[in-house]
Design an enzyme around this catalytic site. Sequence first.
Site, PDB file in Angstrom:
ATOM      1  N   SER A  79      -1.565 -12.596  15.316  1.00 40.47           N
ATOM      2  CA  SER A  79      -0.818 -13.570  16.128  1.00 40.47           C
ATOM      3  C   SER A  79      -0.359 -13.044  17.484  1.00 40.47           C
ATOM      4  CB  SER A  79       0.391 -14.082  15.335  1.00 40.47           C
ATOM      5  OG  SER A  79      -0.044 -14.968  14.332  1.00 40.47           O
ATOM      6  N   LYS A  82      -1.451 -15.179  20.239  1.00 44.00           N
ATOM      7  CA  LYS A  82      -0.685 -16.326  20.747  1.00 44.00           C
ATOM      8  C   LYS A  82      -0.091 -16.057  22.120  1.00 44.00           C
ATOM      9  CE  LYS A  82       0.477 -18.265  16.180  1.00 44.00           C
ATOM     10  NZ  LYS A  82      -0.437 -17.460  15.347  1.00 44.00           N
ATOM     11  N   GLN A 135       0.318 -22.833   8.096  1.00 44.71           N
ATOM     12  CA  GLN A 135      -1.138 -22.879   8.052  1.00 44.71           C
ATOM     13  C   GLN A 135      -1.623 -24.310   7.847  1.00 44.71           C
ATOM     14  OE1 GLN A 135      -2.568 -20.208   8.807  1.00 44.71           O
ATOM     15  NE2 GLN A 135      -1.531 -18.427   7.947  1.00 44.71           N
ATOM     16  N   TYR A 164       7.512 -21.791  12.687  1.00 39.89           N
ATOM     17  CA  TYR A 164       6.369 -21.000  13.145  1.00 39.89           C
ATOM     18  C   TYR A 164       5.085 -21.589  12.575  1.00 39.89           C
ATOM     19  CZ  TYR A 164       3.750 -16.766  14.384  1.00 39.89           C
ATOM     20  OH  TYR A 164       2.854 -15.870  14.924  1.00 39.89           O
ATOM     21  N   GLU A 286       8.681 -13.547  22.162  1.00 40.42           N
ATOM     22  CA  GLU A 286      10.037 -13.784  21.666  1.00 40.42           C
ATOM     23  C   GLU A 286      10.969 -12.786  22.337  1.00 40.42           C
ATOM     24  OE1 GLU A 286       9.017 -13.300  17.593  1.00 40.42           O
ATOM     25  OE2 GLU A 286       7.670 -15.031  17.676  1.00 40.42           O
ATOM     26  N   LYS A 329       6.157  -9.336  20.012  1.00 39.27           N
ATOM     27  CA  LYS A 329       5.338 -10.226  19.181  1.00 39.27           C
ATOM     28  C   LYS A 329       4.665  -9.396  18.100  1.00 39.27           C
ATOM     29  CE  LYS A 329       3.743 -14.204  17.947  1.00 39.27           C
ATOM     30  NZ  LYS A 329       3.795 -13.761  16.536  1.00 39.27           N
ATOM     31  N   THR A 330       4.732  -9.895  16.881  1.00 37.11           N
ATOM     32  CA  THR A 330       3.992  -9.298  15.778  1.00 37.11           C
ATOM     33  C   THR A 330       2.677 -10.044  15.590  1.00 37.11           C
ATOM     34  OG1 THR A 330       5.038 -10.748  14.155  1.00 37.11           O
ATOM     35  CG2 THR A 330       6.110  -8.637  14.590  1.00 37.11           C
ATOM     36  N   SER A 332      -0.682 -10.300  12.474  1.00 34.15           N
ATOM     37  CA  SER A 332      -1.300  -9.833  11.232  1.00 34.15           C
ATOM     38  C   SER A 332      -2.520 -10.674  10.901  1.00 34.15           C
ATOM     39  CB  SER A 332      -0.316  -9.926  10.052  1.00 34.15           C
ATOM     40  OG  SER A 332       0.869  -9.219  10.289  1.00 34.15           O
ATOM     41  N   ASN A 357      -2.514  -4.284   6.912  1.00 35.63           N
ATOM     42  CA  ASN A 357      -1.383  -5.182   7.138  1.00 35.63           C
ATOM     43  C   ASN A 357      -0.162  -4.665   6.370  1.00 35.63           C
ATOM     44  OD1 ASN A 357       0.392  -7.282   7.540  1.00 35.63           O
ATOM     45  ND2 ASN A 357      -0.838  -8.838   6.512  1.00 35.63           N
TER      46      ASN A 357
END
Length: 376
Positions: A79, A82, A135, A164, A286, A329-330, A332, A357
């Site tokens: 992500s 994004k 999702q 999210y 963020e 930002k993370t 996975s 992960n």
Amino acid sequence: MALAMLSCGLAPLAAHAADDAKLRAIVDQAIRPVMAEYNVPGIAVAVTVDGKASFFNYGLASKEDNTPVSETTLFELGSVTKTFVATLVSYAQVQGKLSLDDHPGKYVPQLKGSAIDKATLLNLGTYTAGGLPLQFPDDVSDDKAIDYFKQWKPDAAPGAQRRYSNPSLGLFGHVAGLALHSRFSDSMDNKIFPGLGMRHSYVHVPPGAMASYAMGYDEKNQPGRMSPDVFADETYGIKSSSADMIRYVQANIDPTRLEPTLRRAVDGTHVGYFRIGGMVQGLGWEQYPYPVSLQQLQAGNSRAMIWEANAAQQLTPPQTPSAPTWFNKTGSTNRFGAYVAFVPAQKIGIVILANKNYPIPDRIKAAHAILQQLAP
């Protein structure tokens, strides 16, 4: 005289070597325990301090081939993709191709008059459209995605809550492509990556770069790579290296070196639009007031923030980062984990890319520990 000149020449080199050794010790102390605890095959770390990048590589990109990790190894960003979608949308807005105040039906006529069309592009880009899920349902395929949005029923009014959502960002990126008359991947390859100096980053890894693509590993250490899903390109599809990603971070820390349109686009991703607890949601990134505690960062990246709806407060006017701010930002996929963070006011940033992960709180803990010691 000659000896004195030689000594003067060696002193800066010795100091530079000492600084490098100190930085490596800081990174080692944060990264090696995580690798050991979660049996992570490989991690690439890149750190930037006052415009200087340093690279720290650990373990293997492929256990099967015994290939070591390097700063050119390609990892799935998940992500973190994004943030690139946000950059592209901001780029389109700077060019006058779209506005964040537009509604998706303007670009996808099938959605006119539907519930999703009450949301704006800003709502899609900040996960505040009204309750789109994390999702897509399993029975939704690429050719049924627009039908899904057309039939979707919201849980809340646009702007009332943040949930999210890959569908939300997927439609956001899809609209950008329509506005630019280009596929998302083509826009990345032809405009955004080159403009940022990222020459080895891809939405679709070409055959000539596959040798650099790390193998990912699941909880049982089974190898594999991502499987494309609906709007995968726009939500978790980019693959990149720590070398390219630290250039991306440096461009976000100091966008003035970019060409004017892209510079304004990057600046646009640093604007905050909604406050959710101790975190401010912008486009992609963020934000947190700096200095920030580890507890606040972990709360903002918690399972509750990822899986649940959270009350959102719209910031009027939107928040420009005049005060020191931590951006993060993370990302996975099933077999890769990433974390990116930077503080423009301190000219520091970090990229951590792994081919497993492992838990998000541990990524944040490692990055926070490193950057805390690097801040002036």
